[in-house]
Design a protein around this motif. Sequence first.
Motif, mmCIF file in Angstrom:
data_model
loop_
_atom_site.group_PDB
_atom_site.id
_atom_site.type_symbol
_atom_site.label_atom_id
_atom_site.label_comp_id
_atom_site.label_asym_id
_atom_site.label_seq_id
_atom_site.Cartn_x
_atom_site.Cartn_y
_atom_site.Cartn_z
ATOM 1 N N PRO A 73 37.011 33.076 60.045
ATOM 2 C CA PRO A 73 38.400 33.530 60.089
ATOM 3 C C PRO A 73 38.934 33.912 58.711
ATOM 4 N N ASP A 74 39.725 34.949 58.706
ATOM 5 C CA ASP A 74 40.487 35.320 57.520
ATOM 6 C C ASP A 74 39.635 35.785 56.339
ATOM 7 N N VAL A 75 38.484 36.397 56.600
ATOM 8 C CA VAL A 75 37.619 36.853 55.521
ATOM 9 C C VAL A 75 38.297 37.931 54.688
ATOM 10 N N ALA A 76 39.026 38.832 55.330
ATOM 11 C CA ALA A 76 39.697 39.899 54.587
ATOM 12 C C ALA A 76 40.672 39.329 53.567
ATOM 13 N N ASN A 77 41.411 38.296 53.956
ATOM 14 C CA ASN A 77 42.336 37.665 53.004
ATOM 15 C C ASN A 77 41.584 37.003 51.861
ATOM 16 N N ARG A 78 40.460 36.397 52.178
ATOM 17 C CA ARG A 78 39.659 35.749 51.126
ATOM 18 C C ARG A 78 39.133 36.783 50.128
ATOM 19 N N ILE A 79 38.693 37.906 50.651
ATOM 20 C CA ILE A 79 38.189 38.965 49.771
ATOM 21 C C ILE A 79 39.326 39.491 48.898
ATOM 22 N N ARG A 80 40.502 39.662 49.477
ATOM 23 C CA ARG A 80 41.663 40.107 48.697
ATOM 24 C C ARG A 80 41.999 39.075 47.619
ATOM 25 N N GLU A 81 41.915 37.791 47.956
ATOM 26 C CA GLU A 81 42.171 36.734 46.969
ATOM 27 C C GLU A 81 41.167 36.817 45.818
ATOM 28 N N ARG A 82 39.904 37.118 46.159
ATOM 29 C CA ARG A 82 38.891 37.224 45.111
ATOM 30 C C ARG A 82 39.236 38.358 44.164
ATOM 31 N N GLU A 83 39.632 39.503 44.710
ATOM 32 C CA GLU A 83 39.992 40.643 43.871
ATOM 33 C C GLU A 83 41.203 40.314 42.996
ATOM 34 N N GLU A 84 42.175 39.618 43.553
ATOM 35 C CA GLU A 84 43.343 39.205 42.768
ATOM 36 C C GLU A 84 42.926 38.242 41.667
ATOM 37 N N ALA A 85 42.018 37.326 41.972
ATOM 38 C CA ALA A 85 41.552 36.360 40.979
ATOM 39 C C ALA A 85 40.816 37.070 39.847
ATOM 40 N N LYS A 86 39.999 38.070 40.179
ATOM 41 C CA LYS A 86 39.300 38.845 39.151
ATOM 42 C C LYS A 86 40.297 39.538 38.234
ATOM 43 N N PHE A 87 41.332 40.120 38.840
ATOM 44 C CA PHE A 87 42.345 40.815 38.062
ATOM 45 C C PHE A 87 43.083 39.847 37.141
ATOM 46 N N LYS A 88 43.494 38.693 37.683
ATOM 47 C CA LYS A 88 44.198 37.706 36.874
ATOM 48 C C LYS A 88 43.327 37.211 35.734
ATOM 49 N N LEU A 89 42.038 37.019 35.999
ATOM 50 C CA LEU A 89 41.120 36.574 34.959
ATOM 51 C C LEU A 89 41.031 37.622 33.853
ATOM 52 N N ALA A 90 40.938 38.885 34.226
ATOM 53 C CA ALA A 90 40.875 39.958 33.236
ATOM 54 C C ALA A 90 42.148 40.004 32.402
ATOM 55 N N VAL A 91 43.295 39.823 33.045
ATOM 56 C CA VAL A 91 44.572 39.807 32.318
ATOM 57 C C VAL A 91 44.609 38.624 31.353
ATOM 58 N N ASN A 92 44.187 37.444 31.816
ATOM 59 C CA ASN A 92 44.189 36.264 30.948
ATOM 60 C C ASN A 92 43.255 36.447 29.763
ATOM 61 N N GLN A 93 42.093 37.023 30.006
ATOM 62 C CA GLN A 93 41.160 37.254 28.901
ATOM 63 C C GLN A 93 41.730 38.245 27.903
ATOM 64 N N ALA A 94 42.380 39.290 28.388
ATOM 65 C CA ALA A 94 42.998 40.267 27.495
ATOM 66 C C ALA A 94 44.109 39.624 26.678
ATOM 67 N N GLN A 95 44.908 38.752 27.311
ATOM 68 C CA GLN A 95 45.975 38.060 26.588
ATOM 69 C C GLN A 95 45.405 37.151 25.500
ATOM 70 N N MET A 96 44.304 36.462 25.809
ATOM 71 C CA MET A 96 43.687 35.578 24.801
ATOM 72 C C MET A 96 43.165 36.388 23.623
ATOM 73 N N ILE A 97 42.589 37.545 23.903
ATOM 74 C CA ILE A 97 42.081 38.405 22.831
ATOM 75 C C ILE A 97 43.232 38.894 21.962
ATOM 76 N N LEU A 98 44.327 39.323 22.581
ATOM 77 C CA LEU A 98 45.481 39.787 21.821
ATOM 78 C C LEU A 98 46.089 38.659 20.980
ATOM 79 N N GLN A 99 46.150 37.456 21.541
ATOM 80 C CA GLN A 99 46.684 36.321 20.784
ATOM 81 C C GLN A 99 45.783 35.988 19.601
ATOM 82 N N ALA A 100 44.480 36.075 19.799
ATOM 83 C CA ALA A 100 43.530 35.772 18.728
ATOM 84 C C ALA A 100 43.620 36.798 17.601
ATOM 85 N N MET A 101 43.965 38.032 17.964
ATOM 86 C CA MET A 101 44.079 39.097 16.975
ATOM 87 C C MET A 101 45.351 38.995 16.149
ATOM 88 N N GLY A 102 46.293 38.209 16.655
ATOM 89 C CA GLY A 102 47.421 37.956 15.838
ATOM 90 C C GLY A 102 48.709 38.496 16.232
#
Length: 102
Positions: A73-102
């Motif tokens: 049940p609800d595989v489509a929602n799970r797949i959408r959650e995975r895509e959202e999680a990937k996006f959030k992870l990419a945003v967090n990594q970009a923010q950490m890189i920007l913070q490290a750069m100063g």
Amino acid sequence: TDGPGHKALFYVTLHTTMNDDALGELRSQGISIPSKFVNTGSDRSKVKAERLACIDLIDNLREYGLDLAEEIPDVANRIREREEAKFKLAVNQAQMILQAMG
């Protein structure tokens, strides 16, 4: 687990081995499928990381012609959650890189 406690990132590796009976049944139906899969998931939540690894397995099985969406049940929602999680992870990594750069 990676990162400080308040921003921990959990990595999950899921090893799946198909039993001989299941492999025989699938191959008799003309489905050529490996006997072992290794799938991964990562998220700030351990439970979500585990879920993403399972979804990765479902995606792999789908590539071999096994669509479990009707049985899980609800595989489509799970797949959408995975895509959202990937996006959030990419945003967090970009923010950490920007913070490290100063």
